[in-house]
Write an enzyme that holds these catalytic residues in place. Structure first.
Site, PDB file in Angstrom:
ATOM      1  N   LYS A 159       8.266  15.768 107.558  1.00 35.07           N
ATOM      2  CA  LYS A 159       7.386  15.680 108.732  1.00 35.07           C
ATOM      3  C   LYS A 159       6.605  14.363 108.843  1.00 35.07           C
ATOM      4  O   LYS A 159       7.177  13.339 109.167  1.00 35.07           O
ATOM      5  CB  LYS A 159       6.452  16.892 108.749  1.00 35.07           C
ATOM      6  CG  LYS A 159       7.239  18.210 108.958  1.00 35.07           C
ATOM      7  CD  LYS A 159       6.370  19.306 109.485  1.00 35.07           C
ATOM      8  CE  LYS A 159       7.039  20.665 109.466  1.00 35.07           C
ATOM      9  NZ  LYS A 159       7.644  21.063 110.696  1.00 35.07           N
ATOM     10  N   TYR A 177       7.327  29.606 104.697  1.00 37.48           N
ATOM     11  CA  TYR A 177       8.565  29.053 105.252  1.00 37.48           C
ATOM     12  C   TYR A 177       8.844  27.734 104.551  1.00 37.48           C
ATOM     13  O   TYR A 177       7.959  26.872 104.458  1.00 37.48           O
ATOM     14  CB  TYR A 177       8.428  28.824 106.770  1.00 37.48           C
ATOM     15  CG  TYR A 177       9.674  28.217 107.382  1.00 37.48           C
ATOM     16  CD1 TYR A 177      10.835  28.971 107.523  1.00 37.48           C
ATOM     17  CD2 TYR A 177       9.703  26.889 107.790  1.00 37.48           C
ATOM     18  CE1 TYR A 177      11.991  28.428 108.061  1.00 37.48           C
ATOM     19  CE2 TYR A 177      10.855  26.324 108.334  1.00 37.48           C
ATOM     20  CZ  TYR A 177      11.992  27.098 108.466  1.00 37.48           C
ATOM     21  OH  TYR A 177      13.135  26.555 108.996  1.00 37.48           O
ATOM     22  N   ASP A 219       5.521  22.840  98.124  1.00 39.45           N
ATOM     23  CA  ASP A 219       6.134  22.439  99.381  1.00 39.45           C
ATOM     24  C   ASP A 219       5.031  21.781 100.215  1.00 39.45           C
ATOM     25  O   ASP A 219       4.204  22.444 100.827  1.00 39.45           O
ATOM     26  CB  ASP A 219       6.714  23.657 100.094  1.00 39.45           C
ATOM     27  CG  ASP A 219       7.325  23.289 101.449  1.00 39.45           C
ATOM     28  OD1 ASP A 219       7.082  22.168 101.929  1.00 39.45           O
ATOM     29  OD2 ASP A 219       8.030  24.135 102.026  1.00 39.45           O
TER      30      ASP A 219
END
Ligand SMILES: Cc1ncc(COP(=O)(O)O)c(C=O)c1O
Length: 481
Positions: A295, A165, A267
């Site tokens: 994040k 994801y 990522d």
């Protein structure tokens, strides 16, 4: 440790599930009421569909350190930590103080600020990067990095791994957890949209590869020779539980990217500044061309960033001298990148990019909280939690294993090691659900889905780890008893 279960009683799990859901409803009446109201105002009653789960999500009111409190006043030790946003913990006192000053002195200028330079310099140092740019989320970071890679190479396709994801933009919102019937052969997985509304033309540009299968990746790259701009990869897959790379896998991906002139994008939205001071780059010792962050970098304030090699990142200034402009770039790419009127540089934009609130939050988080000394303790606590859960699984012969990479881990309720998404499909969802509600009802909050994992913060304590293991032991005893 892999444990073969001696067979668990399904009726018993169903019974526990039913009882725990009833307890959950009994303890959280205010959340239920807020959910009813929310459903009248927002589809699924939430702001992001990830927040929705049955029977209804907890609505939260307060959080500090490692604790979070719901609308009914129930306190939890938070092991979800906002899907891994909070390696610094909730409202770290140092950050809270710095942000008070910031909030009182303007939170958005759309003019650059010095904290932004200092934060870029800090990220450069951690990831051995030449340049960094800021955005506001992980989605924006991966979207921007992919555009830079496309502009730089003059090619249009990208490779993404099944089960990965990378945010909710069209290019990557495919083959996240595709149904078994449509996922295609492992040698050339089908690109399966994870949402309605994604145009076929977008899907055609995203090629899917299985994680941890380097030779299959080699074949896929060969079949798309000189058409692939970027390989985007989570160095350890953290959206199907916890799936580390097999030894040598990332190194081979790096080699293959070089052989094919492809930009390798890590990522690091979940891994960066969490697995280690220098993220997955430091943890696994493989260097990408570009990396994406979000994040935990912001300590709880929205932020995104991407960065990497000068030659690639300079595409934001000018494409002169890049493969996009050289004769041996991808044939299709050259024609497309020179569509009449195409700018000779990559656009990277955003009203809130580099805003003073996010920049201060990131700078304070990275330079005063998630400092080098923080990581050995995070790793030690995580190892302790994993070992504790592994002991419980072994003691009660539950079919599953405990695993962590750095301060992120989980119990995978399947007897065999998961190496990619196709193994993950075999996870025992019912057992996972029973454990989630059992633990939540006893003050241990995990992410509300088996695809996520616990994240430890600098504000967790050893006693909280012990409490987590103790409640998990009670659960195992009940399930097998
Ligand atoms: C690996 C990874 N990349 C990108 C994203 C998207 O980040 P955001 O939700 O901030 O857009 C996520 C979100 O969970 C993620 O786990």
């Amino acid at each position: 440790m892999t444990v073969t279960g001696r067979g668990i009683d399904r009726a018993r799990i169903a019974e526990i599930n039913e009882r725990e859901e009833a307890d959950y409803r009994g303890r959280t009446a205010k959340s239920a009421k807020l959910f009813e109201r929310a459903r009248e105002a927002m589809p699924l009653g939430v702001a992001s569909s990830f927040q929705a789960y049955d029977p209804y999500p907890l609505f939260m009111t307060d959080a500090r350190g490692s604790r979070i409190t719901d609308a009914d006043g129930n306190e939890y030790i938070d092991f979800d930590m906002a899907f891994g946003v909070l390696a610094a913990g909730h409202s770290h006192p140092i950050l809270a103080e710095a942000l008070q000053h910031r909030v009182a002195n303007g939170t958005c200028y759309t003019f650059p600020v010095e904290d932004g330079i200092a934060l870029a310099e800090e990220i450069k140092a951690r990831f051995a990067a030449d340049y960094v740019r800021f955005s506001n989320s992980g989605t924006e970071a991966t979207m921007d990095a992919i555009r830079v890679a496309r502009g730089y190479t003059g090619r249009e396709k990208i490779v993404k791994f099944e089960g990965g994801y990378h945010g909710h933009h069209d290019d990557v919102l495919v083959s996240i957890q595709p149904p078994r019937e449509v996922m295609g052969p492992i040698e050339s997985p089908t690109t399966v949209p994870a949402s309605a509304g994604i145009p076929r033309s977008r899907i055609a540009e995203t090629v899917i590869a299985p994680f941890n299968e380097p030779e299959l990746l080699a074949g896929i790259l060969e079949a798309n020779d000189r058409e692939i701009a970027a390989i985007i990869i989570e160095p350890a897959q953290f959206n199907i539980g916890v799936v580390p790379p097999k030894p040598g896998f990332l190194e081979r991906v790096r080699e293959l990217a070089d052989e094919h002139g492809i930009v390798l994008i890590f990522d690091e939205v979940k891994t960066g500044v969490v697995l280690a001071w220098g993220g997955a780059y430091e943890y696994f010792g493989v260097k990408p061309d570009l990396f994406c962050l979000a994040k935990s970098v912001g300590g709880g304030i929205p932020i995104g960033a991407f960065g990497g090699r000068a030659e690639v990142m300079r595409s934001i200034e000018s494409l002169e001298g890049t493969p996009a402009f050289s004769a041996d770039a991808g044939v299709a790419g050259i024609e497309r990148s020179t569509l009449p009127g195409t700018a000779a540089r990559v656009a990277h934009l955003g009203t809130f990019n580099g805003n003073p609130l996010s920049m201060t939050a990131g700078l304070v988080t990275l330079t005063q909280i998630l400092v080098k000394d923080a990581y050995p303790r995070l790793q030690a606590m995580a190892d302790r939690l994993t070992a504790g859960c592994a002991d419980v699984l072994a003691e009660y012969a539950l079919p599953g294993y405990a695993i962590n990479v750095g301060p992120k881990g989980c119990v995978m309720f399947t007897p065999e090691r998961v190496t990619n998404y196709r193994d993950f499909i075999g996870l025992d969802a019912e057992l996972w659900t029973a454990s989630f509600f059992y633990l939540a009802n006893r003050g241990i909050l995990l992410p509300p889905g088996p695809d996520d994992q616990w994240t430890l913060s600098v504000q967790h304590t050893d006693a909280e780890i012990e409490r987590h293991v103790a409640v998990f032991r009670e659960f195992a005893a009940e399930v097998t008893g």
